[in-house]
Design a protein around this motif. Structure first.
Motif, PDB file in Angstrom:
ATOM      1  N   PHE A 116       0.827  -1.201   0.000  1.00  0.00           N
ATOM      2  CA  PHE A 116       0.000   0.000   0.000  1.00  0.00           C
ATOM      3  C   PHE A 116       0.868   1.261   0.000  1.00  0.00           C
ATOM      4  CE2 PHE A 116      -1.941   3.358   2.614  1.00  0.00           C
ATOM      5  CZ  PHE A 116      -3.004   3.697   1.795  1.00  0.00           C
ATOM      6  N   PHE A 117       1.908   1.272   0.853  1.00  0.00           N
ATOM      7  CA  PHE A 117       2.800   2.438   0.918  1.00  0.00           C
ATOM      8  C   PHE A 117       3.543   2.622  -0.402  1.00  0.00           C
ATOM      9  CE2 PHE A 117       3.073   1.522   5.698  1.00  0.00           C
ATOM     10  CZ  PHE A 117       1.997   2.344   5.964  1.00  0.00           C
ATOM     11  N   SER A 118       3.946   1.523  -1.027  1.00  0.00           N
ATOM     12  CA  SER A 118       4.644   1.606  -2.310  1.00  0.00           C
ATOM     13  C   SER A 118       3.774   2.268  -3.370  1.00  0.00           C
ATOM     14  CB  SER A 118       5.041   0.221  -2.804  1.00  0.00           C
ATOM     15  OG  SER A 118       5.968  -0.365  -1.950  1.00  0.00           O
ATOM     16  N   ASN A 119       2.521   1.844  -3.412  1.00  0.00           N
ATOM     17  CA  ASN A 119       1.612   2.411  -4.404  1.00  0.00           C
ATOM     18  C   ASN A 119       1.236   3.855  -4.075  1.00  0.00           C
ATOM     19  OD1 ASN A 119       1.584   0.027  -5.836  1.00  0.00           O
ATOM     20  ND2 ASN A 119      -0.212  -0.759  -4.777  1.00  0.00           N
ATOM     21  N   LYS A 120       1.032   4.133  -2.805  1.00  0.00           N
ATOM     22  CA  LYS A 120       0.583   5.464  -2.398  1.00  0.00           C
ATOM     23  C   LYS A 120       1.660   6.524  -2.634  1.00  0.00           C
ATOM     24  CE  LYS A 120      -2.394   8.141  -0.321  1.00  0.00           C
ATOM     25  NZ  LYS A 120      -3.708   8.403  -0.876  1.00  0.00           N
TER      26      LYS A 120
END
Length: 161
Positions: free
Chosen positions: A110-114
């Motif tokens: 999630f952090f990678s995409n965000k």
């Protein structure tokens, strides 16, 4: 199967080999069974209880080893800090998400995409995010996971690696 009779006990289909030996070479089958019974422990793959206990001890091919039970603990809070990597690079470290029963792999993705950056799970309860995104995490964490409140997130500043 083509393997020597002495090695049949180590063959994956040992029961099939045993049946074939019993029907085609009963004298050799009698020797192998009597040797197994004399050992007492089954000789490594000898059938019965010894075979079951060995399967429990050893990891089977392609299977998973013993899975450790996760410790149930109360949420202790989330610590967010930064650390230097080289001269100009900074990483953000998030510690404590696992105590809220959040899957760390999903959170890292999630952090990678965000943030359009790389993020990895380090250790049992730590996520490293490339870049200085500490300020954004204070808004995003309670928004994404309802179990986390803004009061639970602590800024620890610089973290030494």
């Amino acid at each position: 199967c083509g393997t020597p009779i002495e090695y049949c006990e180590f063959y994956p289909n040992y029961e099939k080999c045993k049946k074939w030996l019993e029907s085609n070479l009963p004298d050799e089958f009698g020797k192998i069974v009597s040797v197994k019974d004399d050992d007492g422990e089954g000789g490594g793959g000898g059938g019965g209880e010894a075979d079951d206990s060995e399967k429990k001890k050893r990891q089977t091919r392609g299977g998973k080893g013993t899975v450790k039970a996760k410790k149930k603990s109360e949420p202790t809070g989330i610590k967010v800090g930064t650390s230097k990597r080289g001269k100009k690079k900074t990483i953000t470290i998030v510690i404590g998400l696992a105590s809220y029963d959040i899957d760390l792999k999903d959170a890292a993705k999630f952090f990678s995409n965000k943030f359009a950056c790389g993020s990895t799970v380090q250790g049992e309860d730590e996520i490293c995010i490339q870049g200085d995104v500490k300020d954004d995490l204070f808004d995003i964490l309670p928004e994404k996971w309802k179990a986390i409140s803004e009061d639970d997130i602590d800024d620890v500043g610089e973290i030494k690696k």
